[in-house]
Design a protein around this motif. Structure first.
Motif, mmCIF file in Angstrom:
data_model
loop_
_atom_site.group_PDB
_atom_site.id
_atom_site.type_symbol
_atom_site.label_atom_id
_atom_site.label_comp_id
_atom_site.label_asym_id
_atom_site.label_seq_id
_atom_site.Cartn_x
_atom_site.Cartn_y
_atom_site.Cartn_z
ATOM 1 N N THR A 228 5.439 -69.092 36.552
ATOM 2 C CA THR A 228 4.997 -67.789 36.051
ATOM 3 C C THR A 228 5.550 -66.635 36.884
ATOM 4 N N ASP A 229 5.725 -65.500 36.217
ATOM 5 C CA ASP A 229 6.123 -64.257 36.870
ATOM 6 C C ASP A 229 7.472 -64.324 37.585
ATOM 7 N N ASN A 230 8.401 -65.087 37.017
ATOM 8 C CA ASN A 230 9.784 -65.107 37.480
ATOM 9 C C ASN A 230 10.660 -64.627 36.328
ATOM 10 N N GLU A 231 11.812 -64.112 36.620
ATOM 11 C CA GLU A 231 12.694 -63.589 35.582
ATOM 12 C C GLU A 231 13.756 -64.611 35.198
ATOM 13 N N ILE A 232 13.297 -65.766 34.716
ATOM 14 C CA ILE A 232 14.250 -66.835 34.383
ATOM 15 C C ILE A 232 14.995 -66.546 33.084
ATOM 16 N N GLY A 233 14.414 -65.782 32.197
ATOM 17 C CA GLY A 233 15.075 -65.372 30.972
ATOM 18 C C GLY A 233 15.460 -66.519 30.048
ATOM 19 N N ASP A 234 16.291 -66.189 29.068
ATOM 20 C CA ASP A 234 16.695 -67.161 28.059
ATOM 21 C C ASP A 234 17.549 -68.292 28.639
ATOM 22 N N GLU A 235 18.460 -67.950 29.556
ATOM 23 C CA GLU A 235 19.324 -68.979 30.152
ATOM 24 C C GLU A 235 18.512 -69.978 30.973
ATOM 25 N N GLY A 236 17.566 -69.492 31.735
ATOM 26 C CA GLY A 236 16.719 -70.379 32.529
ATOM 27 C C GLY A 236 15.840 -71.256 31.654
#
Length: 118
Positions: free
Chosen positions: A69-77
């Motif tokens: 939670t609360d990480n900016e992993i985005g679509d690629e992640g």
């Protein structure tokens, strides 16, 4: 972590491990067979760190829960996690709240969930 044979849970919430730290944990997960829970909430992990972490997740056979939670992993992640889910048969809980995931990331996750047996 890679050589540890007793640790079953680790919480690194609110630490600045970033992409480099997440990738290092992913490498360790490939060798670890005891860790059951991993909490990496709010650890400044982006898509490249999530990719490294996913490499370990795909090879790990003990982890049952992971929180990102609360990480900016985005679509690629998210797509990288989806790919790992196709190979992982132990994960039963995955928390990706507030991770900046859009529709293409959801599609990548859904591909992994469809192939996952756990």
């Amino acid at each position: 972590l890679g050589a540890n044979s007793s640790l079953t849970g680790i919480c690194l919430t609110d630490n600045e491990i970033g992409d480099e730290g997440a990738t290092a944990i992913g490498t360790a997960l490939k060798m670890n067979s005891t860790l059951v829970t991993l909490n990496l909430g709010n650890c400044q992990i982006g898509s490249s760190g999530c990719f490294g972490l996913s490499q370990g997740l795909g090879a790990n056979s003990s982890l049952t829960g992971i929180c990102l939670t609360d990480n900016e992993i985005g679509d690629e992640g998210a797509t990288a996690i989806g790919t790992a889910l196709k190979m992982n048969s132990t994960l039963v809980t995955l928390n990706l709240g507030n991770c900046q995931i859009g529709s293409s990331g959801c599609f990548g996750l859904s591909q992994g969930l469809g192939a996952n047996s756990s």
